[in-house]
Design a protein around this motif. Structure first.
Motif, PDB file in Angstrom:
ATOM      1  N   VAL A  69      17.257 -38.887  -2.309  1.00 11.77           N
ATOM      2  CA  VAL A  69      17.015 -40.143  -3.110  1.00 11.77           C
ATOM      3  C   VAL A  69      16.634 -41.389  -2.243  1.00 11.77           C
ATOM      4  CG1 VAL A  69      18.165 -41.920  -4.816  1.00 11.77           C
ATOM      5  CG2 VAL A  69      18.333 -39.370  -5.241  1.00 11.77           C
ATOM      6  N   ALA A  70      17.560 -41.634  -1.202  1.00 12.50           N
ATOM      7  CA  ALA A  70      17.371 -42.795  -0.324  1.00 12.50           C
ATOM      8  C   ALA A  70      16.145 -42.403   0.531  1.00 12.50           C
ATOM      9  CB  ALA A  70      18.640 -42.518   0.691  1.00 12.50           C
ATOM     10  N   GLY A  71      15.812 -41.328   0.850  1.00 13.88           N
ATOM     11  CA  GLY A  71      14.410 -40.908   1.500  1.00 13.88           C
ATOM     12  C   GLY A  71      13.351 -41.026   0.648  1.00 13.88           C
ATOM     13  N   VAL A  72      13.329 -41.052  -0.510  1.00 14.45           N
ATOM     14  CA  VAL A  72      12.383 -41.535  -1.577  1.00 14.45           C
ATOM     15  C   VAL A  72      11.922 -42.678  -1.294  1.00 14.45           C
ATOM     16  CG1 VAL A  72      11.506 -41.417  -3.958  1.00 14.45           C
ATOM     17  CG2 VAL A  72      12.559 -39.302  -3.158  1.00 14.45           C
ATOM     18  N   VAL A  73      12.923 -43.667  -1.370  1.00 10.63           N
ATOM     19  CA  VAL A  73      12.771 -45.043  -1.215  1.00 10.63           C
ATOM     20  C   VAL A  73      12.137 -45.383  -0.143  1.00 10.63           C
ATOM     21  CG1 VAL A  73      14.014 -47.440  -1.268  1.00 10.63           C
ATOM     22  CG2 VAL A  73      14.837 -45.489  -2.967  1.00 10.63           C
ATOM     23  N   ILE A  74      12.652 -44.963   1.064  1.00  8.85           N
ATOM     24  CA  ILE A  74      12.168 -45.154   2.411  1.00  8.85           C
ATOM     25  C   ILE A  74      10.638 -45.043   2.656  1.00  8.85           C
ATOM     26  CG2 ILE A  74      12.386 -44.785   4.776  1.00  8.85           C
ATOM     27  CD1 ILE A  74      15.267 -44.309   4.413  1.00  8.85           C
ATOM     28  N   VAL A  75      10.171 -43.575   2.064  1.00  6.07           N
ATOM     29  CA  VAL A  75       8.903 -43.217   2.041  1.00  6.07           C
ATOM     30  C   VAL A  75       7.845 -44.126   1.346  1.00  6.07           C
ATOM     31  CG1 VAL A  75       7.422 -41.287   1.853  1.00  6.07           C
ATOM     32  CG2 VAL A  75       9.742 -40.829   2.764  1.00  6.07           C
ATOM     33  N   VAL A  76       8.337 -44.241   0.173  1.00  8.85           N
ATOM     34  CA  VAL A  76       7.515 -45.099  -0.847  1.00  8.85           C
ATOM     35  C   VAL A  76       7.227 -46.526  -0.337  1.00  8.85           C
ATOM     36  CG1 VAL A  76       7.003 -46.021  -3.100  1.00  8.85           C
ATOM     37  CG2 VAL A  76       8.005 -43.760  -2.947  1.00  8.85           C
ATOM     38  N   THR A  77       8.290 -47.070   0.094  1.00 10.64           N
ATOM     39  CA  THR A  77       8.228 -48.340   0.710  1.00 10.64           C
ATOM     40  C   THR A  77       7.221 -48.442   1.795  1.00 10.64           C
ATOM     41  OG1 THR A  77      10.496 -49.052  -0.051  1.00 10.64           O
ATOM     42  CG2 THR A  77       9.629 -50.336   1.854  1.00 10.64           C
ATOM     43  N   LEU A  78       7.486 -47.563   2.842  1.00 16.00           N
ATOM     44  CA  LEU A  78       6.571 -47.406   3.849  1.00 16.00           C
ATOM     45  C   LEU A  78       5.124 -47.247   3.799  1.00 16.00           C
ATOM     46  CD1 LEU A  78       8.671 -45.589   6.464  1.00 16.00           C
ATOM     47  CD2 LEU A  78       8.468 -48.011   6.280  1.00 16.00           C
ATOM     48  N   ALA A  79       4.833 -46.493   2.818  1.00 15.66           N
ATOM     49  CA  ALA A  79       3.437 -46.070   2.170  1.00 15.66           C
ATOM     50  C   ALA A  79       2.836 -47.329   1.580  1.00 15.66           C
ATOM     51  CB  ALA A  79       3.502 -44.919   1.389  1.00 15.66           C
ATOM     52  N   LEU A  80       3.551 -47.916   0.863  1.00 17.85           N
ATOM     53  CA  LEU A  80       2.979 -49.058   0.163  1.00 17.85           C
ATOM     54  C   LEU A  80       2.758 -50.216   0.990  1.00 17.85           C
ATOM     55  CD1 LEU A  80       5.090 -49.077  -3.305  1.00 17.85           C
ATOM     56  CD2 LEU A  80       2.635 -48.648  -3.020  1.00 17.85           C
ATOM     57  N   LYS A  81       3.879 -50.372   2.071  1.00 16.76           N
ATOM     58  CA  LYS A  81       3.723 -51.385   3.086  1.00 16.76           C
ATOM     59  C   LYS A  81       2.389 -51.171   3.849  1.00 16.76           C
ATOM     60  CE  LYS A  81       5.720 -55.345   4.349  1.00 16.76           C
ATOM     61  NZ  LYS A  81       5.722 -56.351   3.446  1.00 16.76           N
ATOM     62  N   PHE A  82       2.275 -50.068   4.247  1.00 16.39           N
ATOM     63  CA  PHE A  82       1.033 -50.029   5.530  1.00 16.39           C
ATOM     64  C   PHE A  82      -0.114 -49.431   4.752  1.00 16.39           C
ATOM     65  CE2 PHE A  82       5.066 -49.897   7.754  1.00 16.39           C
ATOM     66  CZ  PHE A  82       4.869 -51.162   8.526  1.00 16.39           C
ATOM     67  N   PHE A  83      -0.275 -48.854   3.556  1.00 18.58           N
ATOM     68  CA  PHE A  83      -1.514 -48.346   2.938  1.00 18.58           C
ATOM     69  C   PHE A  83      -1.883 -49.005   1.928  1.00 18.58           C
ATOM     70  CE2 PHE A  83       0.655 -45.014   5.403  1.00 18.58           C
ATOM     71  CZ  PHE A  83      -0.408 -44.669   6.265  1.00 18.58           C
ATOM     72  N   THR A  84      -1.368 -50.162   1.404  1.00 18.73           N
ATOM     73  CA  THR A  84      -1.987 -50.924   0.361  1.00 18.73           C
ATOM     74  C   THR A  84      -2.042 -52.300   0.860  1.00 18.73           C
ATOM     75  OG1 THR A  84       0.358 -51.448  -0.674  1.00 18.73           O
ATOM     76  CG2 THR A  84      -0.832 -49.512  -1.209  1.00 18.73           C
ATOM     77  N   ARG A  85      -2.636 -53.185   0.024  1.00 15.66           N
ATOM     78  CA  ARG A  85      -2.893 -54.766   0.179  1.00 15.66           C
ATOM     79  C   ARG A  85      -2.321 -55.558  -0.991  1.00 15.66           C
ATOM     80  NH1 ARG A  85      -8.789 -55.377   3.344  1.00 15.66           N
ATOM     81  NH2 ARG A  85      -8.313 -54.065   5.134  1.00 15.66           N
ATOM     82  N   GLY A  86      -2.399 -56.955  -0.802  1.00 18.45           N
ATOM     83  CA  GLY A  86      -1.830 -57.717  -1.662  1.00 18.45           C
ATOM     84  C   GLY A  86      -0.572 -57.593  -2.399  1.00 18.45           C
ATOM     85  N   MET A  87      -0.587 -57.734  -3.674  1.00 21.86           N
ATOM     86  CA  MET A  87       0.792 -57.750  -4.259  1.00 21.86           C
ATOM     87  C   MET A  87       1.583 -56.412  -3.998  1.00 21.86           C
ATOM     88  SD  MET A  87       3.264 -59.839  -5.102  1.00 21.86           S
ATOM     89  CE  MET A  87       4.681 -59.712  -5.689  1.00 21.86           C
ATOM     90  N   LEU A  88       0.924 -55.267  -4.165  1.00 22.06           N
ATOM     91  CA  LEU A  88       1.508 -53.783  -3.872  1.00 22.06           C
ATOM     92  C   LEU A  88       2.240 -53.854  -2.629  1.00 22.06           C
ATOM     93  CD1 LEU A  88      -1.275 -51.372  -5.252  1.00 22.06           C
ATOM     94  CD2 LEU A  88       1.177 -52.050  -6.178  1.00 22.06           C
ATOM     95  N   SER A  89       1.557 -54.146  -1.474  1.00 23.59           N
ATOM     96  CA  SER A  89       2.251 -54.583  -0.163  1.00 23.59           C
ATOM     97  C   SER A  89       3.535 -55.166  -0.037  1.00 23.59           C
ATOM     98  CB  SER A  89       1.240 -54.862   0.874  1.00 23.59           C
ATOM     99  OG  SER A  89       1.627 -54.923   2.151  1.00 23.59           O
TER     100      SER A  89
END
Length: 473
Positions: A191-211
């Protein structure tokens, strides 16, 4: 790139300009989303350290809901101090205030395992520390010399290092769960890993408010997974009141030397952080330096916002750096946009059901987010240290401060014969590191900076210099 449909370039750089309401409201809520998780997390951590709040069967569980509620309410109030202002209080700039992570290493030793009874001492420290913080506004410009990047970078790094253990414990199942069979289970780490992976994916592979909202969205993803695994209970949401007002002296007020000294010393760090954020807002949003009045007003708002929070059972407030970045990203300098966000926070703080809903987030989900957030605090400190000239003098200061500060935090038993007040202050790690760094930085002569560093770095400094020469050749 700023959206020109919001106004002309000159209007967007003006703090007094208000964009069209249809766009100002979502922009204001966007500021709240960017800081929401960081704002309520300290309350959950402090409640957990005190030994109450986890599990709906705990008799002290409503106290955690109340503290979460007050974290939102007084973050909004303190933000209004900054955006609207009262007399000399407030920068009249789009500065978002929220509960400070910096004070957590001070607060945990004060309340550890002591339950609700310890909160009165904590609130006494918050009140006095806030008033002291406000007094710093009278001479904030004259004390900045004592806090160069060497000191502030070390302090920020120590704050992160002092808290990373909490993130690991939460991800594994929470502090109260240590020693149980489920602690550290694959389910918890998944469960904790899901949070980390999704956070990193959004932070580095999206822009704007998603990031910008990557941590919040990562927590929501982890929350959804935890719900599917049967780890979420809504039993307390229905029992929570619909509306509740702040309760003055909810935890009472009592005063201890350790709490007062700890909060006053950390006020220096928080004040300098706010100065940096004010400068960041004016540079990123208006392309200019902050005025003395803006810096003084922001420091007043920081202090009085914290002091009032202590009266009502909330934690210290400070300016939030992530929102400074959001202003630079949107190009909208309007303080009235942030005022809208502050009103939204206040409304959330008046509804205990919101706090109860936040409290349903499993500790493992929060742990994933905390690992990212506290890791970013360490990274921010290291980034600040990159501005330091690593000569012999500065290396010695950093080495001694870090070794003693981190060492005393990791091995508190080394101070078992020291008076209890001193134990609380010294085992926080951050205070001894900060004091040692400040004193040595002021005391050691600058002449040491010109001397070779070979004897303290084992030749690494010379090697680094060679690398630098090759890079710039």
């Amino acid at each position: 790139m700023a959206d020109t449909s919001l106004g002309t370039p000159d209007q967007l750089r003006d703090p007094d300009y208000t964009p069209p309401l249809a766009k100002a409201v979502p922009l204001g809520i966007q500021h709240v989303l960017a800081m929401f998780v960081s704002n309520v997390t300290p309350a959950i951590i402090v409640c957990g350290a005190a030994g109450f709040g986890f599990g709906s069967n705990s008799p002290d569980f409503p106290e955690m809901i109340y503290m979460i509620q007050m974290s939102m309410f007084f973050a909004g109030v303190a933000t209004l101090f900054q955006t609207i202002g009262i007399g000399p209080v407030g920068a009249r700039l789009p500065i978002v205030q929220g509960t400070s992570f910096a004070f957590i290493p001070i607060m945990i030793p004060l309340v550890a395992g002591k339950g609700v009874e310890a909160m009165s001492v904590l609130m006494g420290g918050v009140l006095v520390g806030g008033l002291f913080h406000a007094c710093l506004a009278l001479f904030i410009g004259r004390i900045r010399f004592a806090l160069p990047p060497l000191v502030t970078g070390l302090v920020v790094t120590m704050i992160g290092l002092a808290l990373v253990q909490v993130g690991i414990q939460y991800a594994a199942g929470g502090v109260p769960a240590i020693g149980t069979e489920d602690y550290g289970s694959l389910r918890n780490w998944f469960v904790a890993g899901v949070v980390i992976v999704v956070t990193l994916a959004l932070k580095f592979f999206t822009r704007g408010m998603l990031s910008v909202s990557a941590v919040l969205l990562g927590l929501l993803a982890g929350y959804a997974v935890a719900f599917l695994l049967g780890m979420v209970s809504f039993a307390n949401v229905g029992q929570a009141a619909t509306v509740a007002l702040p309760d003055p002296f909810h935890y009472g007020l009592s005063f201890s030397f350790a709490a007062i000294l700890g909060f006053c010393l950390m006020a220096f760090v928080s004040a300098v952080e706010t100065v940096g954020d004010v400068s960041g807002v004016t540079k990123g949003g208006a392309g200019r330096e902050a005025t003395d009045r803006e810096i003084t007003g922001a420091t007043y708002a920081d202090g009085f916002g914290t002091a009032i929070s202590g009266v009502f059972g909330a934690l210290p407030n400070t300016s939030f750096s992530q929102n400074v970045g959001l202003i630079a990203m949107t190009g909208v300098m309007s303080r009235h946009v942030v005022t809208i966000g502050a009103v939204f926070l206040i409304l959330c703080g008046l509804m205990p059901k919101v706090g109860a809903l936040i409290s349903t987030v499993p500790i493992e989900v929060l742990g994933g987010g905390v690992i990212v957030m506290f890791g970013m605090v360490v990274a921010a400190g290291i980034s600040m240290l990159s501005d330091v000239e690593w000569n012999r003098r500065n290396m010695v200061i950093f080495a001694i401060a870090l070794s003693l500060g981190l060492g005393l935090q990791l091995e508190p038993g080394a101070l078992q014969h020291v008076p209890e007040t001193a134990q609380v202050l010294l085992t926080s790690g951050i205070l001894p590191a900060a004091v040692i760094a400040i004193v040595l930085n002021l005391a050691l002569p600058e002449e040491l900076a010109a001397e070779a560093t070979e004897e303290v770095s084992g030749g690494l400094s010379g090697h680094g210099a060679g690398l630098k020469r090759r890079d710039t050749a």
